[in-house]
Design a protein around this motif. Sequence first.
Motif, PDB file in Angstrom:
ATOM      1  N   CYS A  65      45.482 -24.959  33.866  1.00  0.00           N
ATOM      2  CA  CYS A  65      46.644 -25.212  34.714  1.00  0.00           C
ATOM      3  C   CYS A  65      47.790 -24.300  34.291  1.00  0.00           C
ATOM      4  CB  CYS A  65      47.110 -26.666  34.598  1.00  0.00           C
ATOM      5  SG  CYS A  65      45.838 -27.908  34.958  1.00  0.00           S
ATOM      6  N   PHE A  66      48.709 -24.064  35.195  1.00  0.00           N
ATOM      7  CA  PHE A  66      49.921 -23.358  34.830  1.00  0.00           C
ATOM      8  C   PHE A  66      50.773 -24.274  33.945  1.00  0.00           C
ATOM      9  CE2 PHE A  66      48.897 -20.903  38.708  1.00  0.00           C
ATOM     10  CZ  PHE A  66      48.912 -19.631  38.152  1.00  0.00           C
ATOM     11  N   GLY A  67      51.481 -23.688  32.985  1.00  0.00           N
ATOM     12  CA  GLY A  67      52.332 -24.449  32.086  1.00  0.00           C
ATOM     13  C   GLY A  67      53.687 -23.794  31.923  1.00  0.00           C
ATOM     14  N   CYS A  68      54.641 -24.207  32.724  1.00  0.00           N
ATOM     15  CA  CYS A  68      55.979 -23.619  32.703  1.00  0.00           C
ATOM     16  C   CYS A  68      57.024 -24.688  32.971  1.00  0.00           C
ATOM     17  CB  CYS A  68      56.126 -22.523  33.766  1.00  0.00           C
ATOM     18  SG  CYS A  68      55.005 -21.132  33.577  1.00  0.00           S
ATOM     19  N   SER A  69      58.252 -24.399  32.579  1.00  0.00           N
ATOM     20  CA  SER A  69      59.380 -25.272  32.880  1.00  0.00           C
ATOM     21  C   SER A  69      60.558 -24.411  33.276  1.00  0.00           C
ATOM     22  CB  SER A  69      59.744 -26.124  31.663  1.00  0.00           C
ATOM     23  OG  SER A  69      60.844 -26.963  31.951  1.00  0.00           O
ATOM     24  N   GLY A  70      61.216 -24.777  34.375  1.00  0.00           N
ATOM     25  CA  GLY A  70      62.366 -24.012  34.827  1.00  0.00           C
ATOM     26  C   GLY A  70      62.345 -23.810  36.321  1.00  0.00           C
ATOM     27  N   ASN A 122      52.122 -18.438  32.205  1.00  0.00           N
ATOM     28  CA  ASN A 122      51.567 -19.215  31.096  1.00  0.00           C
ATOM     29  C   ASN A 122      50.561 -20.234  31.618  1.00  0.00           C
ATOM     30  OD1 ASN A 122      53.271 -17.872  29.335  1.00  0.00           O
ATOM     31  ND2 ASN A 122      54.882 -19.428  29.506  1.00  0.00           N
ATOM     32  N   THR A 123      49.500 -20.441  30.870  1.00  0.00           N
ATOM     33  CA  THR A 123      48.499 -21.435  31.256  1.00  0.00           C
ATOM     34  C   THR A 123      48.224 -22.379  30.084  1.00  0.00           C
ATOM     35  OG1 THR A 123      46.645 -20.012  30.611  1.00  0.00           O
ATOM     36  CG2 THR A 123      47.402 -19.877  32.908  1.00  0.00           C
ATOM     37  N   VAL A 124      47.754 -23.580  30.416  1.00  0.00           N
ATOM     38  CA  VAL A 124      47.357 -24.577  29.427  1.00  0.00           C
ATOM     39  C   VAL A 124      46.014 -25.162  29.852  1.00  0.00           C
ATOM     40  CG1 VAL A 124      49.678 -25.194  28.681  1.00  0.00           C
ATOM     41  CG2 VAL A 124      48.689 -26.349  30.656  1.00  0.00           C
ATOM     42  N   THR A 125      45.263 -25.670  28.895  1.00  0.00           N
ATOM     43  CA  THR A 125      43.991 -26.326  29.189  1.00  0.00           C
ATOM     44  C   THR A 125      44.209 -27.827  29.247  1.00  0.00           C
ATOM     45  OG1 THR A 125      42.749 -24.572  28.094  1.00  0.00           O
ATOM     46  CG2 THR A 125      41.606 -26.651  28.462  1.00  0.00           C
ATOM     47  N   THR A 165      58.869 -28.799  36.147  1.00  0.00           N
ATOM     48  CA  THR A 165      57.882 -28.596  35.098  1.00  0.00           C
ATOM     49  C   THR A 165      56.501 -28.512  35.724  1.00  0.00           C
ATOM     50  OG1 THR A 165      59.179 -29.811  33.468  1.00  0.00           O
ATOM     51  CG2 THR A 165      56.843 -29.582  33.020  1.00  0.00           C
ATOM     52  N   ARG A 166      55.701 -27.582  35.203  1.00  0.00           N
ATOM     53  CA  ARG A 166      54.294 -27.488  35.606  1.00  0.00           C
ATOM     54  C   ARG A 166      53.435 -27.500  34.355  1.00  0.00           C
ATOM     55  NH1 ARG A 166      54.245 -22.281  39.356  1.00  0.00           N
ATOM     56  NH2 ARG A 166      56.315 -21.937  38.472  1.00  0.00           N
ATOM     57  N   THR A 167      52.494 -28.444  34.286  1.00  0.00           N
ATOM     58  CA  THR A 167      51.588 -28.548  33.143  1.00  0.00           C
ATOM     59  C   THR A 167      50.508 -29.577  33.462  1.00  0.00           C
ATOM     60  OG1 THR A 167      51.500 -28.904  30.743  1.00  0.00           O
ATOM     61  CG2 THR A 167      53.074 -30.246  31.978  1.00  0.00           C
ATOM     62  N   CYS A 168      49.897 -30.187  32.437  1.00  0.00           N
ATOM     63  CA  CYS A 168      48.878 -31.213  32.649  1.00  0.00           C
ATOM     64  C   CYS A 168      49.535 -32.509  33.118  1.00  0.00           C
ATOM     65  CB  CYS A 168      48.125 -31.492  31.352  1.00  0.00           C
ATOM     66  SG  CYS A 168      47.467 -30.026  30.528  1.00  0.00           S
ATOM     67  N   CYS A 196      46.962 -32.277  41.173  1.00  0.00           N
ATOM     68  CA  CYS A 196      45.767 -31.710  41.791  1.00  0.00           C
ATOM     69  C   CYS A 196      44.714 -31.504  40.706  1.00  0.00           C
ATOM     70  CB  CYS A 196      46.096 -30.394  42.495  1.00  0.00           C
ATOM     71  SG  CYS A 196      46.961 -29.185  41.443  1.00  0.00           S
ATOM     72  N   ASN A 197      43.472 -31.291  41.092  1.00  0.00           N
ATOM     73  CA  ASN A 197      42.399 -31.175  40.109  1.00  0.00           C
ATOM     74  C   ASN A 197      41.534 -29.945  40.320  1.00  0.00           C
ATOM     75  OD1 ASN A 197      41.131 -32.003  42.405  1.00  0.00           O
ATOM     76  ND2 ASN A 197      40.369 -33.943  41.591  1.00  0.00           N
ATOM     77  N   ALA A 198      42.152 -28.849  40.749  1.00  0.00           N
ATOM     78  CA  ALA A 198      41.459 -27.572  40.885  1.00  0.00           C
ATOM     79  C   ALA A 198      42.073 -26.556  39.923  1.00  0.00           C
ATOM     80  CB  ALA A 198      41.546 -27.066  42.324  1.00  0.00           C
ATOM     81  N   GLU A 199      41.321 -25.534  39.602  1.00  0.00           N
ATOM     82  CA  GLU A 199      41.778 -24.523  38.659  1.00  0.00           C
ATOM     83  C   GLU A 199      43.088 -23.878  39.120  1.00  0.00           C
ATOM     84  OE1 GLU A 199      40.228 -22.274  35.097  1.00  0.00           O
ATOM     85  OE2 GLU A 199      39.904 -24.229  35.989  1.00  0.00           O
ATOM     86  N   LEU A 200      44.106 -23.928  38.260  1.00  0.00           N
ATOM     87  CA  LEU A 200      45.410 -23.307  38.515  1.00  0.00           C
ATOM     88  C   LEU A 200      46.009 -23.736  39.859  1.00  0.00           C
ATOM     89  CD1 LEU A 200      44.632 -19.697  37.214  1.00  0.00           C
ATOM     90  CD2 LEU A 200      45.893 -21.507  36.022  1.00  0.00           C
TER      91      LEU A 200
END
Length: 207
Positions: free
Chosen positions: A22-27, A34-37, A61-64, A89-93
């Motif tokens: 998933c993407f992992g950003c804030s702002g 940036n991505t996170v698992t 915010t975007r993350t898990c 959502c539950n799809a890649e990125l």
Amino acid sequence: MALHITLLLTCAFFSEALALKCFGCSGPSGVCTNTVTCPSRCGSMTTNIYSYGRKIDSNSTRTCADPYLCVNGSMNSGQSKVTFNSQCCNAELCNIQNAPDLSQQPLNGKQCFTCNATDCSKTLACEGDETQCFITTVDIDGKKVTRKGCTSKLFCGTNATQSLGLQAGFGVYMKCCEGNLCNAAQSLRVYFVMLVLLVPLLSLFVF
């Protein structure tokens, strides 16, 4: 030995299958590299804070995301208002975009008491899924000030608020109740403690 190897390979396969990038950003920026698992879901949440109808703070915010965090709602004291809007959502990125601001919600027919200075006899029309009335205490310049208003049930003791210590700038010892104008009394059930001022957006999702 063969059985042990089979079990290890099976575990490795399912751990990879269940993992989600998933993407992992804030702002506020829409650009995110940036991505996170994540274990199962990607998410994005946008929070806005309003004062007398004017937006004074906003963050995304975007993350898990855990399933119980895929919610939206608002809390309104008349003078101050906090809105949350999330998309999961539950799809890649799949969380490529920030969640939009929570749109203006229609009046739902419910009313709660609100306070203007020390006068808490005024009423406030509730919006959308603001099905609860609340009372909270705010420390302003060293003085304890009572605030009342309408809130979504999201802020009244759900998993999201209890386990993550949600902060929204409405004070401490928040109390919720159901029923029209039910927040006239002070002896309401205390659901959880809200601290001060801003929302720690990153804590709303689980890395």
